[in-house]
Design a protein around this motif. Structure first.
Motif, PDB file in Angstrom:
ATOM      1  N   PRO A 287       0.692  -1.206   0.076  1.00  0.00           N
ATOM      2  CA  PRO A 287       0.116   0.088   0.200  1.00  0.00           C
ATOM      3  C   PRO A 287       0.887   1.393   0.074  1.00  0.00           C
TER       4      PRO A 287
ATOM      5  N   TRP B 139      -9.293  -7.752   2.086  1.00  0.00           N
ATOM      6  CA  TRP B 139      -9.385  -6.731   1.027  1.00  0.00           C
ATOM      7  C   TRP B 139      -9.696  -5.590   1.727  1.00  0.00           C
TER       8      TRP B 139
ATOM      9  N   GLY C  95      -6.842  -2.954   1.237  1.00  0.00           N
ATOM     10  CA  GLY C  95      -7.231  -2.265   0.158  1.00  0.00           C
ATOM     11  C   GLY C  95      -7.692  -0.817   0.555  1.00  0.00           C
TER      12      GLY C  95
ATOM     13  N   THR D 251      -4.534   1.851   2.035  1.00  0.00           N
ATOM     14  CA  THR D 251      -4.059   2.800   0.961  1.00  0.00           C
ATOM     15  C   THR D 251      -4.366   4.026   1.350  1.00  0.00           C
TER      16      THR D 251
ATOM     17  N   GLY E 284      -6.183   1.176  -4.539  1.00  0.00           N
ATOM     18  CA  GLY E 284      -6.192   0.027  -3.739  1.00  0.00           C
ATOM     19  C   GLY E 284      -6.681  -1.331  -4.110  1.00  0.00           C
ATOM     20  N   SER E 285      -7.958  -1.091  -4.793  1.00  0.00           N
ATOM     21  CA  SER E 285      -8.933  -2.183  -5.005  1.00  0.00           C
ATOM     22  C   SER E 285      -8.136  -3.442  -5.641  1.00  0.00           C
TER      23      SER E 285
ATOM     24  N   ALA F 232      -5.183  -4.862  -3.656  1.00  0.00           N
ATOM     25  CA  ALA F 232      -5.838  -5.659  -2.400  1.00  0.00           C
ATOM     26  C   ALA F 232      -6.487  -6.928  -3.030  1.00  0.00           C
TER      27      ALA F 232
ATOM     28  N   THR G 293      -3.725  -9.360  -3.197  1.00  0.00           N
ATOM     29  CA  THR G 293      -3.534  -9.703  -1.716  1.00  0.00           C
ATOM     30  C   THR G 293      -4.371 -10.788  -1.123  1.00  0.00           C
ATOM     31  N   THR G 294      -5.699 -10.598  -1.501  1.00  0.00           N
ATOM     32  CA  THR G 294      -6.572 -11.647  -1.029  1.00  0.00           C
ATOM     33  C   THR G 294      -6.412 -12.958  -1.586  1.00  0.00           C
TER      34      THR G 294
ATOM     35  N   THR H  19      -8.185  -8.216 -10.624  1.00  0.00           N
ATOM     36  CA  THR H  19      -7.072  -7.393 -10.132  1.00  0.00           C
ATOM     37  C   THR H  19      -6.721  -6.435 -11.441  1.00  0.00           C
TER      38      THR H  19
ATOM     39  N   GLN I 274       1.100 -11.041  -6.918  1.00  0.00           N
ATOM     40  CA  GLN I 274       0.562  -9.861  -6.071  1.00  0.00           C
ATOM     41  C   GLN I 274       1.884  -8.663  -5.957  1.00  0.00           C
TER      42      GLN I 274
END
Length: 327
Positions: free
Chosen positions: A44, A168, A172, A176, A201-202, A205, A208-209, A251, A306
Motif C-alpha cells: 500500500p 481486501w 485495500g 491505501t 487500492g482495490s 488488495a 493480496t486476498t 485485479t 501480487q
C-alpha cells in the motif's frame, strides 16, 4: 512436474529442496519467517509513493521509511499472533511444522514477541501520523482491529469464511488511504482520500486476498477437522480453483479501467508483469486442486503475482508523467 510442484511435493513429504530425507530446522525457520509475505504489508505505501510521484510531488522519504517499517512490524505481529491463536485451536498441530509455536514449543514467548511487534509497529505509525495526519493512526488501528477479528477470540472470523473480504478491506481502502495521507505533501489533502484509495487500492488488495485464498487449498482436511470453514472448505477445491481466474482478471480490471478512461497513464499497464505468475497459478490449481502435496506452491505463485503486479503498477504510475513529458 514443474519446479514449483517439485518443491511443494518435497516440502509436503518432509524432504527439503536439496533432496535430503527430512527438513532441517534452518529450512523450517525460513518457512516460519515467511519473508516473501511482507510484500503484502509494504505494497500500500509503495503504491501511494508511485501515485504521489505521478502527481509530480516529491516523496517524503522519512515518512515512507517509517510507514514501511511499521507495516512490516504489524504484519509480523499478525503472523505470530496467528500461530498463537491457531495453536490454541489445534489446527496447526500436525499440518504445520513451521509454525513458530511448534518450532519453539513456547506459546507464551511467541505471544510476547508478537505483542512487542504490535507495540513497536503502532509507535512508528503514530510518529508518522504525528508528522502528517492523525487519521493515519486511526486507519491503521482499524486494519489491526480487522486483523485481530480475523484470527483472535472470540470472533475468529477467518474460521467462519470471512477472512477474504476482511483482507481486501484492510489491505485495500484502509491501508491505501493511510499511506496516501502519510506521504501527502503539506496541504495537499483535506480529509481522507477515499476515492483515490479505492481506485488505487482495490486491484492490488484483490491480489493480496488471492494469496490468503490460495493458502487454504493444501490444508482443507485439517481446516475442516478443526472447524475452520474457509471459502475453500465451503466450496470444495474444484469450485474454489475455478474462482482463481476471476481473482486475476478482477485485479487487472480494477487497474486497467482507469487507464482506459484516461485517468492513469498507459505505463500503469506495467501491473501486467504479474500475469505470467497468475496464469501459472490458474493452471496449477486447475490440474492439481485435489492433490495437497502438489499445491503447496500455490500460495507462493499467488504471492509472486501480487508482488509483480503491485510493483509494476507503482512504477507505472510513478514514471508515466515523466515519459509523457519526453514525447
Amino acid at each position: 512436474m514443474s519446479e514449483p510442484q517439485v518443491v511443494a511435493s518435497r516440502y509436503a513429504s518432509g524432504e527439503p529442496a536439496g533432496g535430503s530425507p527430512a527438513p532441517d530446522r534452518r529450512r523450517l525457520w525460513k518457512a516460519a519467517i515467511k519473508w516473501p509475505m511482507y510484500s503484502v504489508a509494504v505494497m500500500p505505501v509503495l503504491l501511494a509513493a508511485g501515485w504521489w510521484l505521478g502527481q509530480g510531488q516529491a516523496l517524503r522519504l522519512d515518512q515512507l521509511l517509517g510507514f514501511l517499517l511499521g507495516a512490516v512490524l504489524l504484519l509480523a505481529w499478525e503472523n505470530l499472533a496467528n500461530d498463537v491463536f491457531d495453536a490454541d485451536t489445534g489446527v496447526d498441530r500436525h499440518g504445520k511444522p513451521h509454525s513458530v509455536v511448534n518450532l519453539t514449543g513456547r506459546r507464551d514467548r511467541v505471544a510476547w514477541i508478537a505483542n512487542g511487534a504490535l507495540v513497536a509497529g503502532l509507535a512508528l505509525i503514530a510518529l508518522v501520523a504525528l508528522r502528517s495526519n492523525p487519521a493515519v493512526l486511526v486507519l491503521v488501528l482499524a486494519c489491526c482491529g480487522i486483523g485481530y477479528a480475523y484470527q483472535g477470540p472470540p470472533l475468529r472470523l477467518g474460521y467462519r469464511g470471512l477472512g477474504e473480504p476482511l483482507c481486501w478491506l484492510a489491505f485495500g481502502p484502509l491501508a491505501t488511504a493511510a499511506a496516501l495521507l502519510a506521504l501527502a505533501p503539506a496541504g495537499a489533502l483535506v480529509g481522507v482520500p477515499w476515492g483515490a484509495a479505492i481506485e488505487l487500492g482495490s486491484g492490488p488488495a484483490l491480489a493480496t486476498t488471492l494469496v490468503l485464498f490460495c493458502s487454504h487449498f493444501h490444508q482443507v482436511q485439517e481446516d475442516a477437522a478443526h472447524g475452520k470453514r474457509s471459502p475453500v472448505v465451503r466450496l470444495g477445491t474444484g469450485r474454489a480453483a475455478a474462482l482463481v481466474p476471476w481473482f486475476v482478471a478482477g485485479t487487472l480490471a480494477f487497474q486497467w479501467a482507469p487507464v482506459l478512461v484516461g485517468q492513469w497513464p498507459l505505463t500503469a499497464l506495467l501491473g501486467g508483469a504479474g500475469l505470467p505468475a497468475g496464469t501459472a497459478l490458474i493452471g496449477l490449481l486447475r490440474e492439481h486442486h485435489r492433490v495437497p502435496e502438489k499445491i503447496h506452491a500455490s500460495k507462493f505463485l499467488a504471492l509472486r503475482f501480487q508482488a509483480l503486479n503491485g510493483l509494476g503498477l507503482a512504477l507505472g504510475l510513478a514514471i508515466g508523467p515523466a515519459l509523457a513529458a519526453l514525447r
